[in-house]
Design a protein around this motif. Sequence first.
Motif, PDB file in Angstrom:
ATOM      1  N   GLY A   1      -1.360   9.271   2.956  1.00 55.75           N
ATOM      2  CA  GLY A   1      -1.632   9.475   4.376  1.00 55.75           C
ATOM      3  C   GLY A   1      -0.650  10.454   4.993  1.00 55.75           C
ATOM      4  O   GLY A   1      -1.042  11.386   5.700  1.00 55.75           O
ATOM      5  N   ILE A   2       0.626  10.259   4.699  1.00 53.00           N
ATOM      6  CA  ILE A   2       1.649  11.145   5.265  1.00 53.00           C
ATOM      7  C   ILE A   2       1.428  12.578   4.802  1.00 53.00           C
ATOM      8  O   ILE A   2       1.496  13.522   5.590  1.00 53.00           O
ATOM      9  CB  ILE A   2       3.056  10.656   4.860  1.00 53.00           C
ATOM     10  CG1 ILE A   2       3.328   9.283   5.461  1.00 53.00           C
ATOM     11  CG2 ILE A   2       4.114  11.643   5.325  1.00 53.00           C
ATOM     12  CD1 ILE A   2       4.571   8.622   4.919  1.00 53.00           C
ATOM     13  N   VAL A   3       1.129  12.733   3.518  1.00 56.36           N
ATOM     14  CA  VAL A   3       0.913  14.083   2.993  1.00 56.36           C
ATOM     15  C   VAL A   3      -0.274  14.745   3.695  1.00 56.36           C
ATOM     16  O   VAL A   3      -0.216  15.920   4.085  1.00 56.36           O
ATOM     17  CB  VAL A   3       0.709  14.044   1.462  1.00 56.36           C
ATOM     18  CG1 VAL A   3       0.260  15.399   0.948  1.00 56.36           C
ATOM     19  CG2 VAL A   3       1.997  13.623   0.767  1.00 56.36           C
ATOM     20  N   LEU A   4      -1.346  13.964   3.892  1.00 57.29           N
ATOM     21  CA  LEU A   4      -2.524  14.522   4.566  1.00 57.29           C
ATOM     22  C   LEU A   4      -2.189  14.962   5.987  1.00 57.29           C
ATOM     23  O   LEU A   4      -2.588  16.043   6.426  1.00 57.29           O
ATOM     24  CB  LEU A   4      -3.657  13.483   4.586  1.00 57.29           C
ATOM     25  CG  LEU A   4      -4.411  13.329   3.269  1.00 57.29           C
ATOM     26  CD1 LEU A   4      -5.490  12.257   3.386  1.00 57.29           C
ATOM     27  CD2 LEU A   4      -5.023  14.661   2.841  1.00 57.29           C
TER      28      LEU A   4
ATOM     29  N   LYS B   1       0.836  -1.224   0.000  1.00 57.03           N
ATOM     30  CA  LYS B   1       0.000   0.000   0.000  1.00 57.03           C
ATOM     31  C   LYS B   1       0.869   1.273   0.000  1.00 57.03           C
ATOM     32  O   LYS B   1       0.601   2.222   0.731  1.00 57.03           O
ATOM     33  CB  LYS B   1      -0.928   0.025   1.218  1.00 57.03           C
ATOM     34  CG  LYS B   1      -1.893  -1.153   1.308  1.00 57.03           C
ATOM     35  CD  LYS B   1      -3.286  -0.696   0.967  1.00 57.03           C
ATOM     36  CE  LYS B   1      -4.345  -1.751   1.049  1.00 57.03           C
ATOM     37  NZ  LYS B   1      -4.051  -3.132   0.874  1.00 57.03           N
ATOM     38  N   HIS B   2       1.899   1.259  -0.796  1.00 57.66           N
ATOM     39  CA  HIS B   2       2.848   2.374  -0.798  1.00 57.66           C
ATOM     40  C   HIS B   2       2.176   3.712  -1.127  1.00 57.66           C
ATOM     41  O   HIS B   2       2.426   4.725  -0.474  1.00 57.66           O
ATOM     42  CB  HIS B   2       3.959   2.094  -1.814  1.00 57.66           C
ATOM     43  CG  HIS B   2       5.266   2.713  -1.462  1.00 57.66           C
ATOM     44  ND1 HIS B   2       6.398   1.963  -1.263  1.00 57.66           N
ATOM     45  CD2 HIS B   2       5.627   3.991  -1.266  1.00 57.66           C
ATOM     46  CE1 HIS B   2       7.394   2.765  -0.952  1.00 57.66           C
ATOM     47  NE2 HIS B   2       6.958   4.001  -0.957  1.00 57.66           N
TER      48      HIS B   2
ATOM     49  N   SER C   1       7.473  14.525   8.252  1.00 63.34           N
ATOM     50  CA  SER C   1       8.319  14.976   7.141  1.00 63.34           C
ATOM     51  C   SER C   1       9.465  14.006   6.897  1.00 63.34           C
ATOM     52  O   SER C   1       9.796  13.695   5.751  1.00 63.34           O
ATOM     53  CB  SER C   1       8.885  16.359   7.426  1.00 63.34           C
ATOM     54  OG  SER C   1       7.867  17.246   7.788  1.00 63.34           O
ATOM     55  N   ILE C   2      10.070  13.533   7.992  1.00 64.83           N
ATOM     56  CA  ILE C   2      11.147  12.549   7.835  1.00 64.83           C
ATOM     57  C   ILE C   2      10.616  11.334   7.089  1.00 64.83           C
ATOM     58  O   ILE C   2      11.212  10.851   6.131  1.00 64.83           O
ATOM     59  CB  ILE C   2      11.687  12.110   9.216  1.00 64.83           C
ATOM     60  CG1 ILE C   2      12.294  13.290   9.960  1.00 64.83           C
ATOM     61  CG2 ILE C   2      12.708  10.980   9.064  1.00 64.83           C
ATOM     62  CD1 ILE C   2      12.742  12.966  11.370  1.00 64.83           C
ATOM     63  N   LEU C   3       9.454  10.875   7.538  1.00 63.87           N
ATOM     64  CA  LEU C   3       8.840   9.691   6.947  1.00 63.87           C
ATOM     65  C   LEU C   3       8.536   9.922   5.467  1.00 63.87           C
ATOM     66  O   LEU C   3       8.742   9.042   4.624  1.00 63.87           O
ATOM     67  CB  LEU C   3       7.547   9.384   7.708  1.00 63.87           C
ATOM     68  CG  LEU C   3       7.208   7.922   7.887  1.00 63.87           C
ATOM     69  CD1 LEU C   3       8.320   7.196   8.615  1.00 63.87           C
ATOM     70  CD2 LEU C   3       5.893   7.775   8.631  1.00 63.87           C
ATOM     71  N   LEU C   4       8.068  11.118   5.156  1.00 67.95           N
ATOM     72  CA  LEU C   4       7.737  11.441   3.764  1.00 67.95           C
ATOM     73  C   LEU C   4       8.961  11.248   2.872  1.00 67.95           C
ATOM     74  O   LEU C   4       8.897  10.598   1.827  1.00 67.95           O
ATOM     75  CB  LEU C   4       7.237  12.883   3.657  1.00 67.95           C
ATOM     76  CG  LEU C   4       6.949  13.385   2.243  1.00 67.95           C
ATOM     77  CD1 LEU C   4       5.744  12.675   1.647  1.00 67.95           C
ATOM     78  CD2 LEU C   4       6.736  14.882   2.209  1.00 67.95           C
ATOM     79  N   GLY C   5      10.092  11.811   3.307  1.00 65.41           N
ATOM     80  CA  GLY C   5      11.316  11.696   2.510  1.00 65.41           C
ATOM     81  C   GLY C   5      11.722  10.246   2.316  1.00 65.41           C
ATOM     82  O   GLY C   5      12.080   9.833   1.215  1.00 65.41           O
TER      83      GLY C   5
END
Lengths: 480, 93
Positions: free
Chosen positions: A162-165, A155-156, A193-197
């Motif tokens: 989800g992170i962006v939201l 579910k990438h 933000s860390i997770l997003l990257g």
Amino acid sequence: MDNCWYLLTDFAIILILIVGIWQFRTVKGARSGNLTAAFALLCALGVVLYRHPVLEPAAVILALVLGGLVGWVVAMRVGMIQIPAMVAFQNGAGSLAAFLVSFVQLTREAAPQETIAKVAGVVSLVIGMATFSGSMIASAKLANCMKQTPTVFPKHDWMLLGIVLVIVTLGIVAGGTAAPALPCSLMVLILASILLGVVFSIRIGGADMPVLISFLNATSGLAAAFCGIIIENRLLIACGATVAASGSILTHVMCKAMNRNLPKVFLGVHWKPGAVPVQAAEAQARKGEPEPSPTVTVEEPRKFEKSQQQAPLAQAIDAAKNANSVVIIPGYGMALAHAQFETVQLANRLEEMGKQVKFAIHPIAGRMPGHMHVLLAEAEVDPDMLFDMDQINPEFQQTDLALIVGACDVVNPAAIGAEDTPIAGMPILAAHDAKQVLVCNLDGQPGYSGVENPLYQEPKTILMFGDAKTSINRLLQGLH
Amino acid sequence: MGDVLLMVAVFIFSFLVGYLLISKVPPRLHTPLMSMTNAISAVTILGALLLFAVETNAVQKGLGALAIVMATFNVIGGFAITNRMLKLFKTRE
């Protein structure tokens, strides 16, 4: 903070910077261009220190010396093949600085009250942190500390969404609250933000790395520009915007060279495990060298490999001797085998023998835009021998021998013929148009795309599989 | 408000000028170009220095110092590596 003189000096510095970039149109100019840009930054530093004297000069000088010294030593020692990893790492360091500055600005007692400054601060914080973590992943992949192939989580896409939201929601909360912003929601924002990257970068690998690095280059510029808005510094905004422009252009160039668009690269439309033949994907994962992809030959007895190579070598030497015109196509496999010096020697030798020798450089050869040019420059190639794809492609039909060194996807005719492959429509070097083709790749496995290369089956193709450095050396000996 | 407008104008102007100029850079110089712009993006060092021109607490000072170290690493390393790379390119122009 403003008066007329401040405005004028700022614009003068921006002008110097622009002159520096302007000089980058030629190789000769680029050297002074680089120094001009460095001078512009030095002026900016001086101006800022003059206008806002620091309160603790000792700490500042210590930090400056420490960072500068480490940066200098590392820059002097790194090898040319490691440049992409190094650039990604430096990019991360710069973005972390943008993040730290915005973070301190947002949490300070006298934090800015204006909405615009706060929004800019939050944006800079998020982009800076995400670029930092993304760059670290990219750097680890490029330095081979991490699996180079894409890692896809279940579910990438939803994870990313989800992170962006979460970031958008928390960003609005943090921007809306009275300063100093809620440290708790800010902390969650930073974690997101860390997770997003990480989640964003980990899915990109192999031949897509140039796009990722260019993109991170652009976002680090954006982070700097937004950081400039929160501290109300025009120089920061101008420099950041220029870098963002540069990164955007390079991202676009790289995408065009692969006939892919950004969503395809970043959302992994074509590179889901199902799309890549399992065998190739596994082989890549084992050794972490996508192009040319490692294979079963590793386990095969050496003798077999050698006895098989005798005949192709004789054929190859004959082909090289009889050819009047030779086009060499280097790929990242050449760099992995450290064969660029031998390849350039071979080119020079062939030229001494009175043949016309040219290098054909595909835009995505290497691991960052223009990487192949740097690798060949290190091997002291004659710059007049280098040709870009558009220049050289019409010439292949008159070429006697196309010599492929560690390249696969960029010469794969399946990109033209077959419709439903990941490389369909990708512009390729027309090696298949040459009268004879000599392949010095590690093996006959498909490249990063996982698409079989029909060029290997053609009767005019001589296959010299094995370590490119050894192959080229043997060829060189045969020509002496 | 005047400040904000000026800042937006500076952003757009720099982006456009940068875009025009960088479109003219030949592909063979793309790696040095990216390496140099990478160094330029470390202008955040100015922001880090500004943190030391105002009153901050110890934690913030520490973070500011870290920011200076990171940005200097990027800026010095970036320009040095670009210079090294460009020296490798032979010129016959």
